[in-house]
Design an enzyme around this catalytic site. Structure first.
Site, mmCIF file in Angstrom:
data_model
loop_
_atom_site.group_PDB
_atom_site.id
_atom_site.type_symbol
_atom_site.label_atom_id
_atom_site.label_comp_id
_atom_site.label_asym_id
_atom_site.label_seq_id
_atom_site.Cartn_x
_atom_site.Cartn_y
_atom_site.Cartn_z
ATOM 1 N N LYS A 31 2.932 4.525 9.819
ATOM 2 C CA LYS A 31 2.368 4.590 8.459
ATOM 3 C C LYS A 31 2.069 3.191 7.920
ATOM 4 C CE LYS A 31 5.281 5.008 4.867
ATOM 5 N NZ LYS A 31 5.102 3.962 3.829
ATOM 6 N N ASN A 32 3.037 2.286 8.095
ATOM 7 C CA ASN A 32 2.879 0.959 7.477
ATOM 8 C C ASN A 32 1.848 0.092 8.185
ATOM 9 O OD1 ASN A 32 4.725 1.731 5.622
ATOM 10 N ND2 ASN A 32 6.387 0.399 6.327
ATOM 11 N N ARG A 100 2.648 3.312 -4.341
ATOM 12 C CA ARG A 100 2.782 1.927 -4.780
ATOM 13 C C ARG A 100 2.073 0.959 -3.838
ATOM 14 N NH1 ARG A 100 4.935 -3.018 -4.914
ATOM 15 N NH2 ARG A 100 4.921 -2.709 -2.665
ATOM 16 N N CYS A 124 9.585 0.916 -8.751
ATOM 17 C CA CYS A 124 9.713 2.133 -7.964
ATOM 18 C C CYS A 124 11.172 2.322 -7.621
ATOM 19 C CB CYS A 124 8.869 2.079 -6.716
ATOM 20 S SG CYS A 124 9.629 1.085 -5.457
ATOM 21 N N ARG A 129 9.177 -3.977 -7.980
ATOM 22 C CA ARG A 129 8.473 -4.512 -6.813
ATOM 23 C C ARG A 129 7.340 -5.384 -7.316
ATOM 24 N NH1 ARG A 129 7.236 -0.380 -1.952
ATOM 25 N NH2 ARG A 129 9.106 -0.752 -0.749
ATOM 26 N N PRO A 130 7.634 -6.637 -7.577
ATOM 27 C CA PRO A 130 6.614 -7.504 -8.152
ATOM 28 C C PRO A 130 5.475 -7.767 -7.167
ATOM 29 C CG PRO A 130 8.645 -8.734 -7.729
ATOM 30 C CD PRO A 130 8.900 -7.329 -7.314
ATOM 31 N N ILE A 131 4.353 -8.228 -7.702
ATOM 32 C CA ILE A 131 3.208 -8.536 -6.834
ATOM 33 C C ILE A 131 2.753 -9.984 -7.012
ATOM 34 C CG2 ILE A 131 2.346 -6.165 -6.627
ATOM 35 C CD1 ILE A 131 0.248 -6.937 -8.795
ATOM 36 N N ASP A 132 3.675 -10.820 -7.537
ATOM 37 C CA ASP A 132 3.305 -12.214 -7.799
ATOM 38 C C ASP A 132 2.782 -12.934 -6.553
ATOM 39 O OD1 ASP A 132 6.082 -11.652 -7.192
ATOM 40 O OD2 ASP A 132 6.407 -13.810 -7.225
ATOM 41 N N ILE A 338 16.558 -7.449 1.552
ATOM 42 C CA ILE A 338 15.125 -7.395 1.240
ATOM 43 C C ILE A 338 14.868 -6.805 -0.140
ATOM 44 C CG2 ILE A 338 12.844 -6.624 2.039
ATOM 45 C CD1 ILE A 338 14.193 -8.514 4.023
ATOM 46 N N ARG A 408 5.932 11.652 2.790
ATOM 47 C CA ARG A 408 5.116 10.432 2.680
ATOM 48 C C ARG A 408 5.084 9.682 4.018
ATOM 49 N NH1 ARG A 408 7.834 6.646 -0.745
ATOM 50 N NH2 ARG A 408 6.288 5.359 0.266
HETATM 51 C C1 UD1 Z 1 6.513 -3.249 3.198
HETATM 52 C C2 UD1 Z 1 6.687 -1.849 3.729
HETATM 53 C C3 UD1 Z 1 8.054 -1.308 3.369
HETATM 54 C C4 UD1 Z 1 9.125 -2.264 3.855
HETATM 55 C C5 UD1 Z 1 8.862 -3.676 3.370
HETATM 56 C C6 UD1 Z 1 9.830 -4.704 3.945
HETATM 57 C C7 UD1 Z 1 4.437 -0.959 3.688
HETATM 58 C C8 UD1 Z 1 3.477 -0.006 3.088
HETATM 59 N N1 UD1 Z 1 5.666 -0.999 3.146
HETATM 60 O O1 UD1 Z 1 6.607 -3.175 1.773
HETATM 61 O O2 UD1 Z 1 8.211 -0.035 3.981
HETATM 62 O O3 UD1 Z 1 10.388 -1.833 3.374
HETATM 63 O O4 UD1 Z 1 7.530 -4.091 3.729
HETATM 64 O O5 UD1 Z 1 9.779 -4.687 5.326
HETATM 65 O O6 UD1 Z 1 4.130 -1.645 4.649
HETATM 66 N N2 UD1 Z 1 8.176 -9.333 -3.390
HETATM 67 C C9 UD1 Z 1 8.022 -10.137 -4.496
HETATM 68 N N3 UD1 Z 1 6.751 -10.476 -4.891
HETATM 69 C C10 UD1 Z 1 5.641 -10.035 -4.226
HETATM 70 C C11 UD1 Z 1 5.811 -9.208 -3.080
HETATM 71 C C12 UD1 Z 1 7.092 -8.874 -2.692
HETATM 72 O O7 UD1 Z 1 8.999 -10.566 -5.111
HETATM 73 O O8 UD1 Z 1 4.528 -10.374 -4.631
HETATM 74 C C13 UD1 Z 1 9.547 -8.966 -2.947
HETATM 75 C C14 UD1 Z 1 9.786 -7.461 -3.002
HETATM 76 O O9 UD1 Z 1 10.187 -7.055 -4.268
HETATM 77 C C15 UD1 Z 1 10.869 -7.295 -1.968
HETATM 78 C C16 UD1 Z 1 10.514 -8.345 -0.915
HETATM 79 O O10 UD1 Z 1 9.674 -9.289 -1.573
HETATM 80 O O11 UD1 Z 1 12.107 -7.578 -2.514
HETATM 81 C C17 UD1 Z 1 9.806 -7.801 0.301
HETATM 82 O O12 UD1 Z 1 8.642 -7.128 -0.089
HETATM 83 P P1 UD1 Z 1 7.378 -6.956 0.870
HETATM 84 O O13 UD1 Z 1 7.651 -7.589 2.195
HETATM 85 O O14 UD1 Z 1 6.183 -7.386 0.118
HETATM 86 O O15 UD1 Z 1 7.359 -5.393 1.063
HETATM 87 P P2 UD1 Z 1 6.157 -4.398 0.869
HETATM 88 O O16 UD1 Z 1 4.914 -4.997 1.440
HETATM 89 O O17 UD1 Z 1 6.145 -3.919 -0.529
#
Ligand code: UD1
Length: 427
Positions: A31-32, A100, A124, A129-132, A338, A408
């Site tokens: 999926k990912n 998300r 969530c 889950r920030p996107i910064d 994580i 999902r």
């Molecule tokens: C992806 C996977 C999810 C997996 C995760 C970690 C998909 C669709 N989902 O999620 O199943 O658990 O990788 O292997 O592929 N963070 C920030 N700012 C950001 C982005 C992330 O602070 O802009 C933090 C997140 O809150 C989290 C950590 O970084 O604590 C890891 O997140 P990230 O690696 O981005 O995970 P996802 O891509 O959301």
């Protein structure tokens, strides 16, 4: 969305344990890996995506593609995506809410239309889950991002251009967004401290098959030379390593022997030693891509499980593995590095008689000989998988609610487990 659905619509599994699993299972596509590939498909005139898993999250991604004017058609396990006229550059709120991870469409939408408007993704079940990191990487590529009444308005005044980006943390989603956008940027992009998950390499393989020029070096840095456009391509998605681990957990929780087919054993290098530590015999056969496990009646506990970015132990496998440890001989310790809030399944496991203490990022699991049935709920996707793993090894009928979370990410989990000898009824 789920708030006004009835319990029945959210789905229930009735699992009768304990069971002994036996036989072979072919592992679904990841999926990912498929989700960012579907986002990247927005940049190609036509994509043929084999081993694309049939899941509600993939349906949500296909809905976003349709919203952007693409045609998505299934032919067995293959999804054909054909790009049409772009019908807008906004991802509507209801599609963002449905999944998300739809944030991974942002880089593609900007590269395709030169602008995009999305609602801020909310928190969530895994905590905020920030996107910064997504946004700052896109800014480095020339994207201007403005807050527009709860929406993000993204424009590219001078066009996308290559940049040197160093992520503060190897975020999977931020790496994917930056990679997709940089493919069509002018010049070269270097992405350092990028995520090294196998799904990243699979996205690069898809994009390169469509004419992108991406190179990932041994240290995991990603180098992208921008091209003017991408062409039609065909790609086979990698097998789902988390689904593979979930079936290994199901075997370990029930003292069973199973063979998984179509697995990439290298992707499981951080997981397999833990099954051996629990006393399971694990046999890998790289040549025919199979993996066999034979578990003892009662497994041993795990000294320490730390979730880490790849190649470390995946956070997504933490919940199902914890479910196995609930009945192990001895004490197991988990450290979740994580996500902040990824132990919600622990409270549900307690209802089944587990002994788990959670303190911040640490969970201490004292093995109890038996789990008893209870009414439990899936707290999230992998938490739901943990409930099923626990229920397969429990004495009696467990009722698991909110299985829409499981759907999902797992293709027909109930049917697959029944084919292996379990009793899982969906209501
Ligand atoms: C992806 C996977 C999810 C997996 C995760 C970690 C998909 C669709 N989902 O999620 O199943 O658990 O990788 O292997 O592929 N963070 C920030 N700012 C950001 C982005 C992330 O602070 O802009 C933090 C997140 O809150 C989290 C950590 O970084 O604590 C890891 O997140 P990230 O690696 O981005 O995970 P996802 O891509 O959301």
């Amino acid at each position: 969305m789920g708030r006004w659905r009835t319990e029945q619509e959210n789905g229930i599994y009735l699992v009768e344990g304990p069971c002994r699993l036996q036989g072979e299972i072919r592992v679904q596509g990841a999926k990912n890996a498929a989700l960012p590939i579907l986002a990247a498909a927005l940049l190609t005139p036509e994509s043929v995506i084999h081993r694309c898993p049939r899941l509600s999250d993939i349906d949500a991604a296909a809905d976003i593609l349709r919203h952007f004017g693409c045609r998505c058609e299934w032919d067995g396990g293959t999804l054909h995506v054909t790009r049409g006229e772009m019908t807008g550059c906004e991802i509507p709120e209801h599609l963002m809410r449905e999944m998300r991870s739809s944030i991974v469409f942002l880089g593609a939408a900007i590269a395709r239309c030169g602008s995009a408007r999305i609602s801020m993704p909310g928190g969530c079940e895994l905590g905020p889950r920030p996107i910064d990191m997504h946004l700052s990487a896109l800014r480095r590529l020339g994207v201007r991002i403005e807050d527009d009444d709860g929406f993000l308005r993204c424009t590219v005044p001078g066009g996308l251009h290559g940049a040197r980006i160093a992520l503060p943390f190897p975020s999977v989603g931020a790496t994917e967004n930056a990679m997709i956008a940089a493919c069509l940027a002018e010049g070269e992009t270097e992405l350092h401290n990028a995520a090294r998950e196998p799904e990243i390499a699979d996205l690069a393989a898809f994009l390169n098959a469509a004419g992108a020029r991406i190179h990932i070096d041994a240290a995991g840095s990603v180098f992208i030379r921008g091209v003017r456009e991408l062409h039609a391509c065909e790609h086979t998605v990698i097998p789902d390593r988390i689904v593979a681990v979930t079936y290994l957990c199901a075997a370990a929780a029930t003292g069973s022997s199973l063979t998984l087919r179509g697995v990439e054993t290298d992707h499981l290098a951080a997981c397999l030693p833990l099954f051996e530590e629990m006393g399971c015999a694990v046999q890998q056969n790289r040549r025919d891509a199979t993996l066999s496990i034979a578990a003892p009646q009662t497994v041993s506990s795990l000294h320490m499980v730390r979730t880490m970015p790849y190649p470390g132990f995946p956070t997504d496998a933490q919940a199902p593995l914890m479910a196995v440890c609930c009945r192990a001989k001895g004490t197991s310790i988990f450290v979740e590095n994580i996500f902040e809030n990824r132990y919600k399944h622990a409270a549900e496991l307690l209802r089944m008689g587990a002994d788990i203490k959670v303190e911040g990022r640490v969970a201490v699991v004292e093995g109890v000989g038996r789990l008893h049935p209870a009414r439990v709920e899936c707290t999230d996707l992998r938490g739901g998988a943990a409930m099923v793993v626990a229920a397969l090894g429990a004495q009696g009928e467990t009722r698991i609610g909110q299985i829409r979370h499981i759907e999902r990410g797992y293709e027909a989990l109930d049917e697959c487990l029944c084919a292996l000898g379990a009793s899982v009824k969906k209501q």
